[in-house]
Scaffold this active site. Structure first.
Site, PDB file in Angstrom:
ATOM      1  N   SER A  25       0.871  -1.175   0.000  1.00 36.39           N
ATOM      2  CA  SER A  25       0.000   0.000   0.000  1.00 36.39           C
ATOM      3  C   SER A  25       0.900   1.214   0.000  1.00 36.39           C
ATOM      4  O   SER A  25       2.073   1.131   0.358  1.00 36.39           O
ATOM      5  CB  SER A  25      -0.870   0.007   1.259  1.00 36.39           C
ATOM      6  OG  SER A  25      -1.479   1.260   1.436  1.00 36.39           O
TER       7      SER A  25
ATOM      8  N   TYR B  71      -2.086  -0.820  10.599  1.00 37.15           N
ATOM      9  CA  TYR B  71      -2.218  -1.133   9.172  1.00 37.15           C
ATOM     10  C   TYR B  71      -0.936  -0.695   8.445  1.00 37.15           C
ATOM     11  O   TYR B  71      -0.361  -1.464   7.660  1.00 37.15           O
ATOM     12  CB  TYR B  71      -3.443  -0.426   8.572  1.00 37.15           C
ATOM     13  CG  TYR B  71      -3.566  -0.634   7.083  1.00 37.15           C
ATOM     14  CD1 TYR B  71      -3.897  -1.881   6.576  1.00 37.15           C
ATOM     15  CD2 TYR B  71      -3.320   0.403   6.179  1.00 37.15           C
ATOM     16  CE1 TYR B  71      -3.987  -2.089   5.199  1.00 37.15           C
ATOM     17  CE2 TYR B  71      -3.407   0.206   4.814  1.00 37.15           C
ATOM     18  CZ  TYR B  71      -3.744  -1.041   4.326  1.00 37.15           C
ATOM     19  OH  TYR B  71      -3.822  -1.252   2.972  1.00 37.15           O
TER      20      TYR B  71
HETATM   21  N1  LIG Z   1      -8.650   0.067  -1.159  1.00 40.55           N
HETATM   22  C1  LIG Z   1      -7.562   0.760  -0.916  1.00 40.55           C
HETATM   23  O1  LIG Z   1      -7.600   2.003  -0.843  1.00 40.55           O
HETATM   24  C2  LIG Z   1      -6.236   0.057  -0.762  1.00 40.55           C
HETATM   25  C3  LIG Z   1      -5.075   0.840  -0.813  1.00 40.55           C
HETATM   26  C4  LIG Z   1      -3.843   0.218  -0.667  1.00 40.55           C
HETATM   27  C5  LIG Z   1      -3.757  -1.150  -0.488  1.00 40.55           C
HETATM   28  N2  LIG Z   1      -4.905  -1.887  -0.435  1.00 40.55           N
HETATM   29  C6  LIG Z   1      -4.759  -3.339  -0.227  1.00 40.55           C
HETATM   30  O2  LIG Z   1      -5.411  -4.014  -1.281  1.00 40.55           O
HETATM   31  C7  LIG Z   1      -5.759  -5.328  -0.844  1.00 40.55           C
HETATM   32  C8  LIG Z   1      -7.191  -5.628  -1.268  1.00 40.55           C
HETATM   33  O3  LIG Z   1      -8.061  -4.772  -0.590  1.00 40.55           O
HETATM   34  P1  LIG Z   1      -9.321  -4.076  -1.294  1.00 40.55           P
HETATM   35  O4  LIG Z   1      -9.073  -2.625  -1.309  1.00 40.55           O
HETATM   36  O5  LIG Z   1      -9.657  -4.749  -2.553  1.00 40.55           O
HETATM   37  O6  LIG Z   1     -10.443  -4.327  -0.160  1.00 40.55           O
HETATM   38  P2  LIG Z   1     -11.653  -5.354  -0.107  1.00 40.55           P
HETATM   39  O7  LIG Z   1     -12.625  -5.076  -1.201  1.00 40.55           O
HETATM   40  O8  LIG Z   1     -12.147  -5.299   1.312  1.00 40.55           O
HETATM   41  O9  LIG Z   1     -10.976  -6.767  -0.389  1.00 40.55           O
HETATM   42  C9  LIG Z   1     -10.256  -7.484   0.590  1.00 40.55           C
HETATM   43  C10 LIG Z   1     -10.175  -8.936   0.151  1.00 40.55           C
HETATM   44  O10 LIG Z   1      -9.398  -9.653   1.114  1.00 40.55           O
HETATM   45  C11 LIG Z   1     -10.123 -10.801   1.506  1.00 40.55           C
HETATM   46  N3  LIG Z   1      -9.792 -11.193   2.877  1.00 40.55           N
HETATM   47  C12 LIG Z   1      -9.852 -10.451   3.994  1.00 40.55           C
HETATM   48  N4  LIG Z   1      -9.502 -11.194   5.061  1.00 40.55           N
HETATM   49  C13 LIG Z   1      -9.211 -12.436   4.583  1.00 40.55           C
HETATM   50  C14 LIG Z   1      -8.801 -13.657   5.171  1.00 40.55           C
HETATM   51  N5  LIG Z   1      -8.617 -13.770   6.500  1.00 40.55           N
HETATM   52  N6  LIG Z   1      -8.610 -14.730   4.384  1.00 40.55           N
HETATM   53  C15 LIG Z   1      -8.814 -14.645   3.042  1.00 40.55           C
HETATM   54  N7  LIG Z   1      -9.201 -13.521   2.412  1.00 40.55           N
HETATM   55  C16 LIG Z   1      -9.393 -12.445   3.185  1.00 40.55           C
HETATM   56  C17 LIG Z   1     -11.601 -10.410   1.372  1.00 40.55           C
HETATM   57  O11 LIG Z   1     -12.395 -11.563   1.153  1.00 40.55           O
HETATM   58  P3  LIG Z   1     -13.348 -12.260   2.232  1.00 40.55           P
HETATM   59  O12 LIG Z   1     -13.887 -11.181   3.127  1.00 40.55           O
HETATM   60  O13 LIG Z   1     -14.384 -12.916   1.386  1.00 40.55           O
HETATM   61  O14 LIG Z   1     -12.472 -13.238   2.943  1.00 40.55           O
HETATM   62  C18 LIG Z   1     -11.551  -9.582   0.094  1.00 40.55           C
HETATM   63  O15 LIG Z   1     -11.625 -10.415  -1.035  1.00 40.55           O
HETATM   64  C19 LIG Z   1      -5.520  -5.354   0.667  1.00 40.55           C
HETATM   65  O16 LIG Z   1      -4.300  -6.012   0.939  1.00 40.55           O
HETATM   66  C20 LIG Z   1      -5.414  -3.884   1.025  1.00 40.55           C
HETATM   67  O17 LIG Z   1      -4.619  -3.675   2.166  1.00 40.55           O
HETATM   68  C21 LIG Z   1      -6.140  -1.324  -0.566  1.00 40.55           C
END
Ligand SMILES: NC(=O)c1ccc[n+]([C@@H]2O[C@H](COP(=O)([O-])OP(=O)(O)OC[C@H]3O[C@@H](n4cnc5c(N)ncnc54)[C@H](OP(=O)(O)O)[C@@H]3O)[C@@H](O)[C@H]2O)c1
Length: 261
Positions: free
Chosen positions: A142, A155
């Site tokens: 991130s 985080y």
């Molecule tokens: N959105 C942002 O602004 C942003 C910015 C920088 C980095 N990121 C990173 O991008 C990645 C994806 O996040 P996103 O933004 O797409 O958010 P999101 O829509 O909430 O997706 C998170 C994903 O992780 C899965 N997950 C969470 N806990 C889990 C577990 N214990 N086991 C298996 N799967 C798990 C969730 O699936 P289930 O709930 O179905 O398990 C979901 O598919 C993360 O690593 C996040 O830190 C996001």
């Protein structure tokens, strides 16, 4: 790397960046193994991936924070496809608020999913990759893994760990044929902020934008990928600092009583 028929494993593929990444690889004709905890959502993503051009998609209910389940995901994919070309360690979550108020359970979940989940999946995937002398591991860090954000302290710490682990492992595997890259998304439209309780500040990128960057990184795993264009990367630090200071100011104004009256 040629993506057509390659075998791509994605954790956290049930929503957001993981879902968009699965679809982006599907459009390139890659075969996919997807995991997350919400099975119905995962199966819906798999169906769309098949329609988008993936010759084969498997799904598995996995909590990546549990070592046995994370390893089981890689083992099942290996059984189904007999190789692993790309692992995208995307599963992750955040928590927004003052560190003092962070519940123990949430703190453990962040460490177990964001750091250990990535470690368990990587260790398991490295075995077949090293045996084949090829493979790419892409870790979704991130912008908070470059510049820590107040009110997202743990985080930020977990994402700094992802950045550090990726760089160290890349060095460790140099010459093996296996590449490790980190990707640093900025604020991205997904379910992240619903889960973390935070809110979007600054420019917001689409999950598709980040997904395309991940696909490009798999094809050309020479270096890490910033969501900010490369030529702007060295401006990112002060820019992010400004954004974060602004966001923190707003949060403080909300949290503290108005003393001007
Ligand atoms: N959105 C942002 O602004 C942003 C910015 C920088 C980095 N990121 C990173 O991008 C990645 C994806 O996040 P996103 O933004 O797409 O958010 P999101 O829509 O909430 O997706 C998170 C994903 O992780 C899965 N997950 C969470 N806990 C889990 C577990 N214990 N086991 C298996 N799967 C798990 C969730 O699936 P289930 O709930 O179905 O398990 C979901 O598919 C993360 O690593 C996040 O830190 C996001």
């Amino acid at each position: 790397m040629r993506l057509k028929n390659s075998v791509v494993l994605i954790t956290g593929a049930s929503s957001g960046i993981g879902e968009a990444t699965a679809l982006a690889f599907a459009r390139k004709g890659a075969r996919l193994a997807l995991c997350a905890r919400r099975v119905a959502r995962l199966q819906a993503v798999a169906k769309r991936c098949r329609e988008a051009g993936s010759p084969r998609v498997t799904t598995k209910r996995v909590d990546v924070g549990r070592r046995v389940e994370a390893r089981g995901f890689i083992a099942a994919a290996l059984r189904d496809f007999e190789r692993v070309d790309v692992l995208v360690n995307n599963a992750g979550l955040g928590w927004a608020g003052p560190l003092l108020e962070m519940p123990e359970e949430k703190a453990r979940e962040l460490v177990e999913v964001n750091i250990l989940g990535l470690l368990w999946a990587s260790q398991a995937a490295l075995e077949p990759m090293l045996a084949a002398g090829a493979g790419v591991i892409i870790n979704v860090s991130s912008i908070a893994g470059v510049r820590a954000a107040p009110y997202s302290a743990l985080y930020s710490a977990t994402k700094h760990a992802v950045t550090g682990l990726s760089h160290a492992l890349r060095g460790e595997l140099s010459g093996s044929g296996v590449k490790v890259c980190a990707v640093y998304p900025a604020v991205t439209t997904s379910e992240f902020f619903t889960v973390s309780g935070g809110r979007e500040v600054g420019p917001v990128y689409s999950a598709e934008w980040v997904a395309n960057l991940i696909v490009r990184t798999a094809r050309f795993p020479r270096r890490d990928a910033m969501v900010f264009p490369f030529r702007l990367a060295h401006f990112a630090e002060p820019f992010l600092g400004g954004l974060i200071d602004h966001a923190v100011g707003e949060l403080r104004r909300k949290a503290e009583p108005d003393v001007s009256r």
